[in-house]
Every structure is written in C-alpha cells, then in structure tokens.
Design an enzyme around this catalytic site. Structure first.
Site, mmCIF file in Angstrom:
data_model
loop_
_atom_site.group_PDB
_atom_site.id
_atom_site.type_symbol
_atom_site.label_atom_id
_atom_site.label_comp_id
_atom_site.label_asym_id
_atom_site.label_seq_id
_atom_site.Cartn_x
_atom_site.Cartn_y
_atom_site.Cartn_z
ATOM 1 C CD GLU A 1 -2.934 1.263 2.241
ATOM 2 O OE1 GLU A 1 -3.378 0.276 2.843
ATOM 3 O OE2 GLU A 1 -3.167 2.438 2.588
ATOM 4 C CG ASP B 1 -1.212 4.239 4.134
ATOM 5 O OD1 ASP B 1 -1.257 4.655 2.950
ATOM 6 O OD2 ASP B 1 -2.172 4.321 4.914
HETATM 7 ZN ZN ZN Z 1 -3.180 4.305 1.945
#
Ligand code: ZN
Length: 328
Positions: free
Chosen positions: A8, A285
C-alpha cells in the site's frame, strides 16, 4: 529485515494533485504531496533505509474514484495507468503497479483491468472506496449487481483488488458534525472501508465468485477483531440474509490484510490469530506514514521470525507470482 515487499504505497500524478483532500495539517500535507510525486531519489532512498525492496504503487485517494464524469474517468484512468507503467518500467526491480479503475463505467473498468494485467503487467487493482457518479454527493459501492461482470473478470484474471479508504459521502457525514478531527485515517476511513467490505460479504458476492481476493489495509479496518460478533449476530437476520456461509468464512477465504498505517503488535497478533499468518502482508502506507517507522516497528516486533518472513515478503510472493525473482 531486508527484502520486504510493500503493497500500500501511494504515488500521485500532477493532473490529480489538486484533488487530494487536506487529510492532515497544511504543513504535513505539503510534504506528503511533494513525496507523492517523487518516484526516484527520495522514495528509493527511503525504501533502502527501511529494507523495502519492492513497492506496489497505487494512485493516491480518491484518484479516479473522485471523478464525477464517467467519460473523463475512463480517459484519466487509462492515462494514469500508462504513466504508472512507465514509472514501473524505469525501475522494474523496485516497483510494481496496481491499476486505477474507472468504475463509473463498469464495462470500461473491465476492459481497463484486463489491459493493465495482461498488457502492462500490473499485479491487480487498487480502488479508493466507492466511485462518484455524476456529482460528489453520489457514490456507487461495488456490491451492486452492475459490478458482477467486473468481479467475474477479476476472478478469471486471478488478481486481487485492494479496497483502499476514502472519506464518506457528504450525506453520510452527519454523525461527525462538529468533529472534523475524526476524518480520514483517524476514524472515518475505517468505518467507510469496513462497511464497504461487509457490503461485499453480505451481498453474496463471494458465493458467486468464491475465488475472489480482496485486500484491506490497516490490519483489516477493525474487521478481524469484530468478525465473530458480526457473523454471530448476522446469523439471526432471517430473510434479510443474502449470503450462504457464516460471514467469518469470507474473511478467512477471500480477504488479506496489510499492516499499512497500523504499527501495533497487539493488533497484528489479533489479525494473525483470527485470519492466520498466511493472510497478513507487510505495507507502510507511504507517504501518509513513514516507511522507517513502519519498518522499525515491524522488524523489531515481538513475533517469531517465520511469521516475520511470511508477512514481510513470502505471502506477497505467493499472492503476486509475477513479482520479479530478483528485487531490490
Ligand atoms: Zn493508503
């Protein structure tokens, strides 16, 4: 730990830059927006420092999902995917791609997914929550029957779809009135994405297509810890039930979760306990989170080294067989 594969990891393109909401304070957001556009020096140095050999890149939220005009969504998705393919081609041992999809036009989304997987070598798709249609007030969720041909093709292609968060539709924001601090990764992303995943499960989608794979970030958006109660109470819903198996079955058979933005060992252990270590994958992320913070936590978390290797890269190798053998 070196050799990690991260799923991600977000990027942006200049033509989408004005469309990223101000998720956090202005100063931090400026830095995030700058990092989103950088696919070379700084990002690669961050990956090296964090022991991340390979990142699967995705267009940041809301991306194509926020385009209200279906025709524009189709052309913008195609351009974004072509640009991503070029970025991957420039660093094929460091980057892979997730397709952006114009789900405003389900037929076009099928065509674009197929093109991205079979021609551009992408590893699947990442969709940023519901898709706007016509205006910013209206969104389509993917449990609707209009998406059955899409899911059928996803299953046939054998690739996962990463269901990534976005903020709720304006009409669904009333509960947060007076509390803008709860938006984004603090809380609204979690509720929105977990609910969307439950819509997919309860629609019977996975009875129809039992080999579908959906990935959730943030260690499963609270679902692993809540699934027993959800499934238990759902079993009392009588005529309202449109699915065939206990809801827990779908979480354990059709879902993977990643560590993106949730660097907490107790939560990781809960996800592993509920879903099994084979269904948990590493992610940071970036650039909403720091690769180094993610890796410092993961590399030193109190889990056994077999599990660390599975989560860090072996599970990703199994799920994405076309990741190059030599990475880093
Ligand atoms: Zn994300």
């Amino acid at each position: 730990m070196s050799g990690k594969i991260a799923l991600e990891e977000h990027f942006n393109l200049p033509e989408f830059s004005d469309e990223v909401p101000q998720y956090v304070n202005a100063e931090t957001m400026r830095d995030i927006n700058r990092r989103l556009l950088d696919l070379t020096t700084e990002r690669l140095a961050e990956m090296d420092a964090a022991g991340i050999d390979y990142s699967l890149l995705s267009l940041t939220s809301p991306g194509v999902q926020g385009e209200t005009d279906p025709r524009l969504a189709v052309t913008r998705a195609r351009k974004a995917n072509d640009d991503l393919a070029d970025l991957v081609a420039a660093n094929p041992t460091r980057f892979g791609g997730f397709a952006a999809l114009p789900l405003q036009d389900p037929t076009a989304a099928v065509t674009e997914l197929e093109r991205c997987v079979t021609q551009l070598g992408f590893h699947g798709a990442l969709v940023n929550g519901y898709t706007n249609i016509g205006d910013a007030e209206t969104g389509w969720y993917y449990d609707h029957e209009r998406y059955l041909p899409f899911w059928e093709r996803v299953e046939a292609l054998g690739v996962p779809v990463y269901l990534h968060p976005r903020d709720p539709l304006p009409g669904n924001q009333g509960i947060y009135e007076g509390h803008p601090e709860l938006f984004g990764a603090v809380w609204t992303f979690t509720v929105e994405t977990a609910t969307h995943a439950l819509r997919l499960m309860t629609s019977g989608l996975f009875d129809r297509f039992p080999n579908l794979t959906v990935i959730l970030g943030h260690l499963g958006e609270t679902l692993p810890s809540n699934m027993w109660r959800i499934a238990h109470r759902a079993s009392y819903m009588g005529d309202l039930i449109k699915f065939k198996k206990p809801l827990t079955h779908y979480l354990l058979s059709n879902f993977y979760v990643t560590t993106s933005g949730n660097f907490h060992t107790q939560t990781l252990n809960a996800a592993v306990a509920e879903m099994g270590v084979d269904r948990v994958l590493y992610s940071s992320d970036y650039p909403y989170e720091s690769m180094r913070e993610a890796s410092d936590w993961f590399d030193n978390s109190a889990i056994n080294d077999n599990d660390r290797a599975k989560i860090g890269h072996l599970n990703a190798r199994r799920l994405f067989p076309n990741i190059p053998e030599k990475i880093g």
